[in-house]
Every structure is written in C-alpha cells, then in structure tokens.
Design a protein around this motif. Structure first.
Motif, mmCIF file in Angstrom:
data_model
loop_
_atom_site.group_PDB
_atom_site.id
_atom_site.type_symbol
_atom_site.label_atom_id
_atom_site.label_comp_id
_atom_site.label_asym_id
_atom_site.label_seq_id
_atom_site.Cartn_x
_atom_site.Cartn_y
_atom_site.Cartn_z
ATOM 1 N N THR A 123 13.911 -2.921 -2.467
ATOM 2 C CA THR A 123 13.045 -3.586 -3.329
ATOM 3 C C THR A 123 11.584 -3.146 -3.259
ATOM 4 O O THR A 123 11.091 -2.415 -4.251
ATOM 5 C CB THR A 123 12.870 -4.932 -3.268
ATOM 6 O OG1 THR A 123 14.420 -5.554 -3.261
ATOM 7 C CG2 THR A 123 12.289 -5.687 -4.434
ATOM 8 N N HIS A 124 10.989 -3.521 -2.094
ATOM 9 C CA HIS A 124 9.426 -2.979 -1.730
ATOM 10 C C HIS A 124 9.384 -2.421 -0.371
ATOM 11 O O HIS A 124 10.592 -2.488 0.338
ATOM 12 C CB HIS A 124 8.528 -4.234 -1.959
ATOM 13 C CG HIS A 124 8.662 -4.818 -3.148
ATOM 14 N ND1 HIS A 124 8.987 -6.170 -3.397
ATOM 15 C CD2 HIS A 124 8.364 -4.289 -4.581
ATOM 16 C CE1 HIS A 124 9.004 -6.454 -4.820
ATOM 17 N NE2 HIS A 124 8.390 -5.258 -5.496
ATOM 18 N N SER A 125 8.359 -1.928 -0.154
ATOM 19 C CA SER A 125 8.248 -1.054 1.159
ATOM 20 C C SER A 125 6.910 -1.267 1.864
ATOM 21 O O SER A 125 5.741 -0.958 1.296
ATOM 22 C CB SER A 125 8.537 0.134 0.935
ATOM 23 O OG SER A 125 8.231 1.130 2.196
ATOM 24 N N GLY A 126 6.683 -1.790 3.156
ATOM 25 C CA GLY A 126 5.610 -1.901 3.913
ATOM 26 C C GLY A 126 5.194 -0.410 4.521
ATOM 27 O O GLY A 126 4.040 -0.064 4.545
ATOM 28 N N TRP A 127 6.212 0.306 4.475
ATOM 29 C CA TRP A 127 6.077 1.528 4.912
ATOM 30 C C TRP A 127 5.162 2.666 3.977
ATOM 31 O O TRP A 127 4.409 3.245 4.421
ATOM 32 C CB TRP A 127 7.366 2.402 5.274
ATOM 33 C CG TRP A 127 7.385 3.942 5.862
ATOM 34 C CD1 TRP A 127 7.447 5.044 5.323
ATOM 35 C CD2 TRP A 127 7.658 4.094 7.366
ATOM 36 N NE1 TRP A 127 7.558 6.052 5.986
ATOM 37 C CE2 TRP A 127 7.550 5.464 7.405
ATOM 38 C CE3 TRP A 127 7.628 3.174 8.580
ATOM 39 C CZ2 TRP A 127 7.554 6.151 8.618
ATOM 40 C CZ3 TRP A 127 7.952 4.051 9.697
ATOM 41 C CH2 TRP A 127 7.797 5.531 9.597
ATOM 42 N N LEU A 128 5.483 2.359 2.738
ATOM 43 C CA LEU A 128 4.892 2.958 1.626
ATOM 44 C C LEU A 128 3.442 2.528 1.886
ATOM 45 O O LEU A 128 2.611 3.563 1.547
ATOM 46 C CB LEU A 128 5.745 2.661 0.317
ATOM 47 C CG LEU A 128 5.062 3.015 -0.923
ATOM 48 C CD1 LEU A 128 5.970 3.003 -2.038
ATOM 49 C CD2 LEU A 128 3.926 2.062 -1.526
ATOM 50 N N GLU A 129 3.283 1.338 2.026
ATOM 51 C CA GLU A 129 1.817 0.868 2.008
ATOM 52 C C GLU A 129 0.953 1.561 3.227
ATOM 53 O O GLU A 129 -0.426 1.904 3.142
ATOM 54 C CB GLU A 129 1.556 -0.487 2.000
ATOM 55 C CG GLU A 129 2.085 -1.314 0.751
ATOM 56 C CD GLU A 129 1.424 -0.983 -0.599
ATOM 57 O OE1 GLU A 129 0.166 -0.289 -0.463
ATOM 58 O OE2 GLU A 129 1.926 -1.084 -1.754
ATOM 59 N N ALA A 130 1.708 1.506 4.177
ATOM 60 C CA ALA A 130 1.024 2.178 5.526
ATOM 61 C C ALA A 130 0.594 3.686 5.253
ATOM 62 O O ALA A 130 -0.551 4.123 5.675
ATOM 63 C CB ALA A 130 1.828 2.203 6.639
ATOM 64 N N CYS A 131 1.512 4.417 4.667
ATOM 65 C CA CYS A 131 1.336 5.922 4.061
ATOM 66 C C CYS A 131 0.068 5.920 3.151
ATOM 67 O O CYS A 131 -0.724 6.887 3.594
ATOM 68 C CB CYS A 131 2.440 6.470 3.825
ATOM 69 S SG CYS A 131 3.923 6.592 4.841
ATOM 70 N N ARG A 132 0.015 5.282 2.193
ATOM 71 C CA ARG A 132 -1.236 5.298 1.371
ATOM 72 C C ARG A 132 -2.524 4.687 2.242
ATOM 73 O O ARG A 132 -3.382 5.428 1.912
ATOM 74 C CB ARG A 132 -0.915 4.356 0.458
ATOM 75 C CG ARG A 132 0.453 4.740 -0.460
ATOM 76 C CD ARG A 132 0.597 3.648 -1.603
ATOM 77 N NE ARG A 132 -0.651 3.761 -2.803
ATOM 78 C CZ ARG A 132 -1.510 2.590 -3.081
ATOM 79 N NH1 ARG A 132 -1.155 1.723 -2.361
ATOM 80 N NH2 ARG A 132 -2.550 2.740 -3.876
#
Length: 357
Positions: free
Chosen positions: A269-278
């Motif tokens: 659904t969603h991703s904290g990993w994605l936000e950390a990369c950004r």
C-alpha cells in the motif's frame, strides 16, 4: 493519549518538532516492565485489559494489530466504546506486506474500519478504496519525514558536493532484498536491471541483503535468489553486499550513497522506505501495485502479483540516469509538513474529545 505504537518513527514525527504536542503514553514492555525501550512488539496497548485499566483521551492505532486475533480486536473495540474512548485508526496498509494471503488482514480491517471514530490514510487512492470497501471517509494526511532533519541537511550538502565535482562517479542503482517480506519479489528484477544498465556508462547495480536470506544457515534462506546473486557477483556484474540489520545511521548512509532505489514489491500500500529515500535525495522506482505512486513523486514501473513489465522498469532506470526525476523535499518543506501534520492531528483529536464529552 494512547498511540499504538508510540515509539514508531512515523508516530514520533506527528508531534511538533518544537513546542507542546499530545502527551503519548510510553509503549509498555511485553515482559511486564514499566515501559519498553527497543522491544515493544506486539503492542501491549492492544490488549483489552490494558485499554480497560489505563487512562487516556484518545486511542490512536497505527501498527501491530496483526499480532492480535479478530476476537481480541472485537473485544478491544467494545472496551473502547464502553469507556467512551475515541478510536482513531490510521490505515497504513490495505494489504499487509508480510502476509502472502490477504484474508487475515482483511478480517482485521473489517473489525477496525467500521468501528473507528475517525480514519486517516496517506493517499487519495487509499482513501478511495476505503470508501469503496466500507463506505467510510478517511482524512488524507501525507507521510511525514523518516530521516532526522539534521541528517537530511548533511546528506543534501554531501550530494551537492558530489554533483558539482569534476571527477567521474558511479551511478548506483540499489535493490534491497533485506529479509524478504512476502510482498517482495526481487529475483525477476535482477536480469532486467542488469540489461537496463549494460550500456549506461559508470552504472552499477548494488544488491543488499540480510544473512538470514542469503546464507545457507539463515532462517529464511532463499537458495534460488542467493545462487543467482552469487553467480552475478562472481562475474562482476553486481555489487553484492550481505549483512545483518542496519542501524539507523548505517541505513541513512547506505540510502544516501544510492542514486536510485528500486522497490521490488508485488503488492502493498504505502512505504516508509520510499519516504526515507526522498529525505536523502535518492530517487525511487516504485511498482504500480498499491499506492506508492500516489504517495510522492516517483518513477514507476509495472509490477504486481500477476506480471512484471520489464520495459517500464528499464525505462524508469533510464529516466533516473538522465536525471529526469522530481527533486526530493527540502528540510524546510519537511519541517513545514511536520507542523501541518501535527496541527491536523490535533484538530481530529480535539473534535473527538469534545464529542465524547
């Protein structure tokens, strides 16, 4: 208030960076000590007996309910209703990334979503699905920063230095297989990524994984994946790095060293990993499943439980190499977002407290 769990980075970053915010009860230790430090799973606050015997104004559920039975959750909901304690439920996962079969998670959601006094989710797409499935309207509030703001600032400075340097540097594509959640399917991505970078000067595919998946004595050893990765590594085609769980500082340094991180998910659904990369200025290539592309500006490719679109993955790598990616958020943007999120949550909490009175 009771935030479940209180010590998760997402929950911590819903409070104002400076100044007063909600007083969150500490996570109780599962072994019976006063409060948890590193070990707080499964959340004790989800026990109906805890909810019945402690004082709080609002019960805000985020994670951990997959460790409880459907009957436990029904009893918890009934306890909160009887005590007139508002239930806020942030729906991070409409499909549990740890479960190969969605049935158990769906049953849990069927208890919690109708019972909640307020629902929150991270994307418009997820909110639309919640409306279709349960006829409930959810507040859409974006994911806060994951990386500490001071680390973000240092990473941005270092990335700018690298970009302005005259020395040629490698373009690093990262594929992280860590401990292989059920949602992850990295093996078919590797040959596609190798083909995609073959003619890109100075491009390198870096694959990181945990010992428990890539060593024969690991608890979740995947012989097929390990053999394929070792073969490519021995031929010098990939930079394979096998290690145990990375601490926060190591994780931030690793993600900041990449130019792009490829998410190998086939559902979710969603991703904290994605936000950390950004946060760290690293581009993200995200699959078409779930609502990752709704969550933030990313490069996307076709990937779900039924198919992998190799052409779209290769095209995304080329776009990243060419620099055709949206810039990540600045420290000031993340700081403003955190303030706005804190205010939005405070309004929701207060409206429920007023209603309960």
């Amino acid at each position: 208030m009771a935030s479940v769990p209180a010590n998760h980075v997402y929950v911590r970053h819903l409070s104002p960076e400076d100044g007063p915010g909600p007083i969150r009860l500490p996570d109780p230790d599962p072994d019976g000590r006063a409060a948890a430090s590193q070990r707080w799973w499964p959340p004790v606050m989800l026990q109906p007996s805890w909810a019945d015997s402690h004082e709080f104004d609002v019960f805000h559920l985020h994670f951990g309910f997959d460790a409880r039975s459907e009957a436990d959750l029904r009893e918890l909901v009934a306890t909160l209703k009887r005590r007139r304690k508002p239930l806020v439920f942030t729906i991070h996962d409409l499909r549990n990334p740890h479960h190969a079969d969605r049935a158990a998670h769906d049953r849990h959601l069927d208890v919690l979503v109708p019972a909640a006094d307020a629902l929150i989710t991270l994307t418009r797409g997820a909110a639309d699905e919640i409306q279709r499935r349960w006829g409930r309207t959810a507040h859409v509030l974006p994911h806060p920063h994951v990386v500490p703001l001071d680390v973000m600032r240092r990473a941005a400075t270092m990335r700018n230095v690298r970009r302005s340097g005259s020395r040629a540097r490698q373009f690093r594509v990262g594929l992280h297989v860590k401990s292989l959640r059920a949602a992850m399917d990295p093996q078919p991505l590797v040959p596609v990524l190798l083909d995609a970078i073959r003619d890109l000067p100075d491009a390198v595919l870096q694959v990181n994984g945990h010992h428990d998946v890539l060593h024969p004595d690991g608890a979740r050893y995947d012989a097929g994946l390990a053999s394929m990765l070792r073969e490519h590594a021995d031929q010098g085609r990939i930079d394979l790095r096998v290690h145990d769980y990375l601490g926060d500082d190591e994780l931030w340094a690793y993600l900041a060293s990449l130019d792009v991180s490829v998410l190998p998910y086939r559902f979710g659904t969603h991703s904290g990993w994605l936000e950390a990369c950004r946060d760290l200025g690293t581009a993200v290539i995200a699959p078409s499943c779930g609502y990752y592309a709704d969550q933030a500006p990313v490069l996307d490719y076709g990937h779900d439980e039924h198919h992998l679109d190799a052409d779209s993955l290769a095209a995304a790598v080329q776009e990243a190499y060419d620099g055709r990616v949206a810039p990540g958020p600045s420290v000031e943007q993340r700081r403003r977002q955190r303030t706005e999120l804190a205010s939005a949550h405070a309004r929701i909490y207060q409206s429920l407290i007023d209603g309960a009175r």
